[in-house]
Design an enzyme around this catalytic site. Structure first.
Site, short mmCIF file in Angstrom:
data_model
loop_
_atom_site.label_atom_id
_atom_site.label_comp_id
_atom_site.label_asym_id
_atom_site.label_seq_id
_atom_site.Cartn_x
_atom_site.Cartn_y
_atom_site.Cartn_z
N ILE A 50 0.88 -1.16 0.00
CA ILE A 50 0.00 0.00 0.00
C ILE A 50 0.92 1.21 0.00
O ILE A 50 1.86 1.28 0.78
CB ILE A 50 -0.95 0.00 1.23
CG1 ILE A 50 -1.89 1.20 1.19
CG2 ILE A 50 -0.18 -0.06 2.53
CD1 ILE A 50 -2.96 1.17 2.27
N SER A 51 0.69 2.14 -0.92
CA SER A 51 1.60 3.27 -1.10
C SER A 51 1.64 4.19 0.10
O SER A 51 0.71 4.23 0.92
CB SER A 51 1.19 4.08 -2.33
OG SER A 51 1.35 3.36 -3.51
N HIS A 52 2.73 4.97 0.22
CA HIS A 52 2.81 6.02 1.22
C HIS A 52 1.59 6.94 1.07
O HIS A 52 1.21 7.28 -0.06
CB HIS A 52 4.07 6.88 1.03
CG HIS A 52 5.35 6.16 1.34
ND1 HIS A 52 5.91 5.24 0.49
CD2 HIS A 52 6.17 6.25 2.42
CE1 HIS A 52 7.03 4.78 1.03
NE2 HIS A 52 7.21 5.37 2.20
#
Length: 214
Positions: free
Chosen positions: A63-65
């Site tokens: 899950i991206s920043h």
């Protein structure tokens, strides 16, 4: 699934962090206040869910920043009712942010495990994007063209089919590069169909891979 006052307080702190890092789009920040990021992570990461960190979500994906999600969302300048194609559903967090912004979301995921998980989770949270298990390089021709296209994985090149499926006056945001870091490219298509590219900084994504799904 619990969304407590504590979680909401942590979301407020995350929004303040995003503001301090330069995110000023009011609608994007409001979406981050609403969407419970901890629902998209393993329960073991609940306490860290609202820090500006990426996490493993299975199938060798992350899950991206939050900053990356907010940055890409801001660059697209989404208006309510925009038809948005997302390449890389992943955990579904970016999908939920797009839905919260009022977009009609069409999202493609190449990892069956994540596709099945997200297809179950998003409706439980009140979101109803159209989801597809398939190859993001191909886009989603049957629903094209799109007002906006967002790619949430590192592409070795800009897929021509995605450019073709972008409406005139549309925007495509995509991280391009084959190493551990990619350059964020913003593509705009003029009303006459002319393509313009701008470089928007260096980010780190998992690779965009081909899929054999039929």
């Amino acid at each position: 699934m619990e969304d407590s006052y504590k979680h909401k307080g942590m979301r407020k702190q995350l929004v303040e962090t995003l503001q301090n890092k330069g995110i000023q789009n009011k609608e994007v920040l409001e979406a981050f206040m609403v969407v419970p990021r901890h629902f998209f992570l393993d329960k073991a990461f609940t306490e860290q869910a609202y820090t500006n960190m990426a996490f493993q979500i299975g199938a060798d994906q992350t899950i991206s920043h939050p900053y990356t999600v907010a940055f890409q969302s801001t660059m697209l300048e989404i208006s309510k009712g925009d038809k948005v194609l997302e390449i890389g559903t992943g955990s579904g967090f970016q999908t939920a942010i797009l839905c919260e912004l009022g977009a009609k979301v069409f999202s493609i995921e190449r990892q069956k495990e994540l596709f099945l998980k997200t297809r179950h989770l998003l409706p439980k949270l009140g979101y109803s994007p159209k989801l597809k298990y398939g190859d993001g390089y191909e886009g989603w021709e049957s629903f094209a063209p799109f007002d906006k296209i967002i790619v949430t994985c590192g592409a070795p090149y800009i897929p021509q089919k995605l450019v073709e499926q972008l409406k005139p006056n549309g925007k495509l945001i995509i991280p391009v590069g084959e190493g551990s870091q990619q350059e964020m490219i913003l593509i705009t298509k003029s009303s006459e169909g002319e393509i313009k590219q701008t470089r928007e900084g260096v980010f780190s994504f998992v690779p965009m891979l081909k899929n054999t799904a039929k």
